[in-house]
Design a protein around this motif. Structure first.
Motif, short mmCIF file in Angstrom:
data_model
loop_
_atom_site.label_atom_id
_atom_site.label_comp_id
_atom_site.label_asym_id
_atom_site.label_seq_id
_atom_site.Cartn_x
_atom_site.Cartn_y
_atom_site.Cartn_z
N PRO A 7 -3.59 -2.97 9.78
CA PRO A 7 -2.67 -2.22 9.23
C PRO A 7 -2.32 -1.05 10.37
CG PRO A 7 -5.08 -1.61 8.39
CD PRO A 7 -4.79 -2.66 9.07
N PHE A 8 -0.86 -0.67 10.25
CA PHE A 8 -0.62 0.43 11.39
C PHE A 8 -0.85 1.95 10.56
CE2 PHE A 8 1.82 -3.17 12.99
CZ PHE A 8 1.75 -2.96 14.33
N PHE A 9 -0.58 1.96 9.36
CA PHE A 9 -0.58 3.48 8.92
C PHE A 9 -1.82 3.38 7.64
CE2 PHE A 9 3.71 2.46 10.40
CZ PHE A 9 3.86 3.40 11.25
N VAL A 10 -2.00 2.23 7.08
CA VAL A 10 -2.95 2.55 5.93
C VAL A 10 -4.32 2.82 6.21
CG1 VAL A 10 -4.05 1.09 3.87
CG2 VAL A 10 -1.68 0.66 4.48
N ARG A 11 -5.01 3.76 5.76
CA ARG A 11 -6.32 4.15 6.13
C ARG A 11 -7.33 3.56 5.46
NH1 ARG A 11 -7.05 9.11 9.05
NH2 ARG A 11 -5.42 10.29 9.60
N GLY A 12 -8.44 3.23 6.23
CA GLY A 12 -9.73 2.84 5.42
C GLY A 12 -9.75 1.46 5.02
N PRO A 38 5.33 7.46 9.21
CA PRO A 38 7.00 7.48 9.00
C PRO A 38 7.36 6.43 7.93
CG PRO A 38 6.14 6.31 11.02
CD PRO A 38 4.84 6.99 10.34
N VAL A 39 6.47 5.91 7.20
CA VAL A 39 6.99 4.90 5.89
C VAL A 39 6.29 5.46 4.66
CG1 VAL A 39 7.76 3.21 7.35
CG2 VAL A 39 5.22 3.26 6.74
N SER A 40 6.74 5.14 3.72
CA SER A 40 6.10 5.45 2.37
C SER A 40 5.09 4.40 1.93
CB SER A 40 7.06 5.82 1.47
OG SER A 40 7.98 5.05 1.14
N VAL A 41 5.35 3.05 2.32
CA VAL A 41 4.84 1.78 1.97
C VAL A 41 4.73 1.14 3.28
CG1 VAL A 41 4.80 -0.20 0.38
CG2 VAL A 41 5.81 1.88 -0.22
N GLU A 42 3.29 0.49 3.28
CA GLU A 42 3.12 -0.45 4.31
C GLU A 42 2.66 -1.80 3.47
OE1 GLU A 42 0.61 -1.28 8.24
OE2 GLU A 42 0.14 0.53 7.12
N ARG A 43 3.17 -2.74 4.00
CA ARG A 43 2.80 -4.16 3.31
C ARG A 43 2.02 -5.00 4.34
NH1 ARG A 43 7.52 -2.35 1.21
NH2 ARG A 43 7.82 -2.34 -0.79
N LEU A 44 0.84 -5.43 3.87
CA LEU A 44 -0.20 -6.23 4.68
C LEU A 44 -0.21 -7.54 4.22
CD1 LEU A 44 -2.96 -3.47 5.24
CD2 LEU A 44 -1.04 -4.11 6.56
N PHE A 78 0.94 -1.19 0.07
CA PHE A 78 -0.10 -0.01 -0.24
C PHE A 78 0.78 1.09 -0.06
CE2 PHE A 78 -2.62 -3.37 1.68
CZ PHE A 78 -3.96 -2.96 1.29
N ASP A 79 0.70 2.07 -0.99
CA ASP A 79 1.78 3.43 -1.00
C ASP A 79 0.94 4.29 -0.31
OD1 ASP A 79 3.41 2.09 -2.72
OD2 ASP A 79 2.22 2.41 -4.52
N LEU A 80 1.77 4.92 0.58
CA LEU A 80 1.21 5.96 1.41
C LEU A 80 1.56 7.59 1.07
CD1 LEU A 80 2.17 4.10 4.77
CD2 LEU A 80 -0.30 3.93 3.55
N GLU A 81 0.54 8.19 1.07
CA GLU A 81 0.98 9.68 0.91
C GLU A 81 1.32 10.24 2.34
OE1 GLU A 81 -1.54 11.93 -1.81
OE2 GLU A 81 -1.84 10.21 -3.14
#
Length: 171
Positions: free
Chosen positions: A55-60, A32-38, A21-24
Motif C-alpha cells: 500500500p501507498f497510503f493504508v496504514r497497518g 491525497p486520496v480518500s480510498v486506496e484499492r489493493l 480501504f477507506d482512508l481518513e
C-alpha cells in the motif's frame, strides 16, 4: 498475469480482487486520496483475502497480510473490514526529497532484499515491501541517516513483529 477473460491472477494462478480501504484524513491534504484499492487473493476462509501488493497510503497493512472484507453492494466492491493476521512483511513509505537520490535509494533497497512500487501520480513516493528475511535494523539505520541528511522522508506504516524484535527501541 491474467486469464483470457481479463480477470487478473497472481503468480500462483489465483484470481485477484481489488479491495477498497477507506482512508481518513491524517492532516490537511494527506493522504491525497480518500480510498486506496489493493490487490488480494482469496483464501480458504470465507471473506478472507491475502494482500498481494504494497500500500501507498493504508496504514497497518503489508504484503501478504490476511484481512477480512465485506461486500458493499451499493459501491459494487469488496471493502476492508478488519485485519486478521500479519505475514511478517513490513511496509515503509519513502518520499524522495531530491530527485538525484532515486538510484541510490533503490540500489540500497535492492541490496537489502526489498521490493517497492511506484505510482505515476506520486513520482517521488515509494511504497516499500520489507520481507521478514530482511535485517530491518540495519536498513532502518541507513534510512534514518538519509532522513537526517535531508534526502528523504520515511513513514513506517506497518512494522511486523519480526522486524520490531530486531529493534532495540521502537516507538
Amino acid at each position: 498475469m491474467s486469464e483470457p477473460n481479463g480477470q487478473p491472477t497472481s503468480a500462483s494462478g489465483a484470481k485477484l480482487f481489488k479491495v477498497a480501504f477507506d482512508l481518513e484524513e491524517e492532516r490537511p491534504n494527506w493522504p491525497p486520496v480518500s480510498v486506496e484499492r489493493l490487490w488480494g487473493e482469496k483464501t480458504t476462509t470465507k471473506l478472507e483475502i491475502r494482500v498481494v501488493n504494497t500500500p501507498f497510503f493504508v496504514r497497518g497493512i503489508s504484503f501478504g497480510d490476511l484481512i477480512q472484507v465485506r461486500p458493499d453492494n451499493e459501491r459494487r466492491e469488496l471493502v476492508f473490514e478488519n485485519f486478521t493476521s500479519e505475514s511478517g512483511h513490513s511496509t515503509v513509505r519513502i518520499i524522495l526529497l531530491q530527485g538525484t537520490e532515486r538510484e541510490i535509494v533503490e540500489s540500497r533497497l535492492q541490496v537489502a532484499g526489498c521490493s517497492w512500487e511506484l505510482a505515476n501520480a506520486f513520482g517521488n513516493l515509494l511504497a516499500v515491501d520489507i520481507p521478514s528475511t530482511v535485517e530491518y535494523c540495519e536498513l532502518r539505520e541507513w534510512l534514518l541517516a538519509q532522513v537526517r541528511a535531508g534526502r528523504i522522508e520515511i513513514q513506517e506504516s506497518a512494522i511486523s513483529s519480526v522486524h520490531r524484535q530486531q529493534l532495540p527501541s521502537f516507538p
